[in-house]
Write a protein that holds these residues in place. Structure first.
Motif, PDB file in Angstrom:
ATOM      1  N   ALA A   8      -0.714 -13.773  -5.595  1.00  0.00           N
ATOM      2  CA  ALA A   8       0.566 -13.163  -5.964  1.00  0.00           C
ATOM      3  C   ALA A   8       0.362 -11.781  -6.561  1.00  0.00           C
ATOM      4  CB  ALA A   8       1.316 -14.069  -6.947  1.00  0.00           C
ATOM      5  N   ALA A   9      -0.664 -11.631  -7.386  1.00  0.00           N
ATOM      6  CA  ALA A   9      -0.941 -10.323  -7.999  1.00  0.00           C
ATOM      7  C   ALA A   9      -1.337  -9.310  -6.943  1.00  0.00           C
ATOM      8  CB  ALA A   9      -2.042 -10.459  -9.057  1.00  0.00           C
ATOM      9  N   ILE A  10      -2.163  -9.712  -5.991  1.00  0.00           N
ATOM     10  CA  ILE A  10      -2.576  -8.785  -4.938  1.00  0.00           C
ATOM     11  C   ILE A  10      -1.394  -8.453  -4.035  1.00  0.00           C
ATOM     12  CG2 ILE A  10      -3.986  -8.598  -2.846  1.00  0.00           C
ATOM     13  CD1 ILE A  10      -6.241  -9.898  -4.375  1.00  0.00           C
ATOM     14  N   SER A  11      -0.563  -9.460  -3.704  1.00  0.00           N
ATOM     15  CA  SER A  11       0.595  -9.209  -2.843  1.00  0.00           C
ATOM     16  C   SER A  11       1.572  -8.256  -3.495  1.00  0.00           C
ATOM     17  CB  SER A  11       1.303 -10.525  -2.505  1.00  0.00           C
ATOM     18  OG  SER A  11       0.493 -11.311  -1.682  1.00  0.00           O
ATOM     19  N   ALA A  12       1.808  -8.439  -4.782  1.00  0.00           N
ATOM     20  CA  ALA A  12       2.791  -7.614  -5.476  1.00  0.00           C
ATOM     21  C   ALA A  12       2.397  -6.145  -5.449  1.00  0.00           C
ATOM     22  CB  ALA A  12       2.962  -8.094  -6.909  1.00  0.00           C
ATOM     23  N   GLY A  13       1.123  -5.864  -5.661  1.00  0.00           N
ATOM     24  CA  GLY A  13       0.696  -4.471  -5.691  1.00  0.00           C
ATOM     25  C   GLY A  13      -0.344  -4.156  -4.640  1.00  0.00           C
ATOM     26  N   MET A  14      -0.303  -4.914  -3.552  1.00  0.00           N
ATOM     27  CA  MET A  14      -1.361  -4.816  -2.554  1.00  0.00           C
ATOM     28  C   MET A  14      -1.603  -3.388  -2.109  1.00  0.00           C
ATOM     29  SD  MET A  14      -1.857  -6.910   1.010  1.00  0.00           S
ATOM     30  CE  MET A  14      -0.361  -6.367   1.765  1.00  0.00           C
ATOM     31  N   PHE A  15      -0.559  -2.664  -1.792  1.00  0.00           N
ATOM     32  CA  PHE A  15      -0.735  -1.295  -1.309  1.00  0.00           C
ATOM     33  C   PHE A  15      -0.082  -0.283  -2.248  1.00  0.00           C
ATOM     34  CE2 PHE A  15      -1.092  -3.841   2.610  1.00  0.00           C
ATOM     35  CZ  PHE A  15      -2.418  -3.558   2.862  1.00  0.00           C
ATOM     36  N   GLU A  16       0.154  -0.699  -3.480  1.00  0.00           N
ATOM     37  CA  GLU A  16       0.726   0.208  -4.467  1.00  0.00           C
ATOM     38  C   GLU A  16      -0.242   1.366  -4.690  1.00  0.00           C
ATOM     39  OE1 GLU A  16       1.881  -0.048  -9.108  1.00  0.00           O
ATOM     40  OE2 GLU A  16       2.442  -1.752  -7.850  1.00  0.00           O
ATOM     41  N   PRO A  79       8.011  -3.153   2.568  1.00  0.00           N
ATOM     42  CA  PRO A  79       8.156  -3.635   1.186  1.00  0.00           C
ATOM     43  C   PRO A  79       7.955  -5.151   1.103  1.00  0.00           C
ATOM     44  CG  PRO A  79       9.986  -2.196   1.792  1.00  0.00           C
ATOM     45  CD  PRO A  79       9.213  -2.469   3.048  1.00  0.00           C
ATOM     46  N   GLY A  80       7.189  -5.566   0.126  1.00  0.00           N
ATOM     47  CA  GLY A  80       6.982  -6.986  -0.100  1.00  0.00           C
ATOM     48  C   GLY A  80       6.038  -7.658   0.879  1.00  0.00           C
ATOM     49  N   MET A  81       5.297  -6.896   1.649  1.00  0.00           N
ATOM     50  CA  MET A  81       4.342  -7.487   2.592  1.00  0.00           C
ATOM     51  C   MET A  81       3.327  -8.314   1.806  1.00  0.00           C
ATOM     52  SD  MET A  81       3.013  -8.132   5.500  1.00  0.00           S
ATOM     53  CE  MET A  81       4.249  -7.260   6.418  1.00  0.00           C
ATOM     54  N   SER A  82       3.150  -9.545   2.220  1.00  0.00           N
ATOM     55  CA  SER A  82       2.206 -10.401   1.503  1.00  0.00           C
ATOM     56  C   SER A  82       0.782 -10.152   1.998  1.00  0.00           C
ATOM     57  CB  SER A  82       2.571 -11.878   1.680  1.00  0.00           C
ATOM     58  OG  SER A  82       2.209 -12.331   2.965  1.00  0.00           O
TER      59      SER A  82
END
Length: 189
Positions: A8-16, A79-82
């Motif tokens: 979940a942490a990686i998904s939330a900011g995966m490409f931030e 946006p929101g890509m898991s």
């Protein structure tokens, strides 16, 4: 941290923070796909069998590599890509890319001609892309396993694939351009 919480942490900011990178890499790939249309016009007047051979082993794989870069860069901007979906897509494209690389290397090796040129072409059109796709597969595994290096590995793989594609496209243009517009040679005279 549990795997679910880590995912979940990686998904939330995966490409931030990576938005500009993927915009640059994806746009470069898109522009180079357009340039391939120009490259194809350089084949006008060539023997049809030679053009078909070149299309299957040289131009189509280059376009495939660039399309993979463009596709993954576009998906990274969703946006929101898991991380799971992106990892699965990256892994699937990596497997297909390995197939393209192997197909090109084997096809070039089977082509009669200058052995030195065949080894060079086998490496740059087959082996090098396959190595990059193996790296992309490892990056996909990293994303699926919620490893923090997964996002960096994807970015590095796409840049490596872009650079290999630029080299291949340049090599193709420098091969085709000097003979473009010349009438086909007549071997019967």
């Amino acid at each position: 941290m549990t795997t679910v919480a880590s995912n979940a942490a990686i998904s939330a900011g995966m490409f931030e923070g990576w938005e500009n990178y993927y915009l640059m890499v994806g746009s470069s790939a898109g522009a180079l796909i357009g340039l391939m249309f120009v490259v194809v016009t350089l084949t006008a007047g060539r023997d049809r069998a030679e053009v078909e051979y070149g299309k299957h082993l040289y131009t189509s794989p280059i376009v495939w590599h660039l399309a993979v870069i463009l596709t993954l860069s576009g998906i990274a901007a969703v946006p929101g890509m898991s991380a799971r979906i992106f990892g699965l897509m990256s892994g699937g494209l990596a497997v297909l890319g390995l197939g393209w690389g192997a197909r090109s290397a084997v096809g070039i090796a089977r082509r009669p001609g200058a052995p030195d040129a065949a080894r060079f072409d086998m490496f740059w059109y087959g082996v090098a892309p396959a190595i990059v796709y193996a790296g992309l597969g490892i990056a996909a595994f990293g994303l699926l396993s919620a490893k923090p290096w997964g996002t960096v590995a994807v970015a590095a793989s796409l840049m490596a694939l872009l650079l290999v594609s630029i080299h291949a496209e340049w090599d193709l243009v420098t091969y085709l351009a000097p003979t473009s517009g010349q009438p086909p040679s007549d071997n019967n005279s």
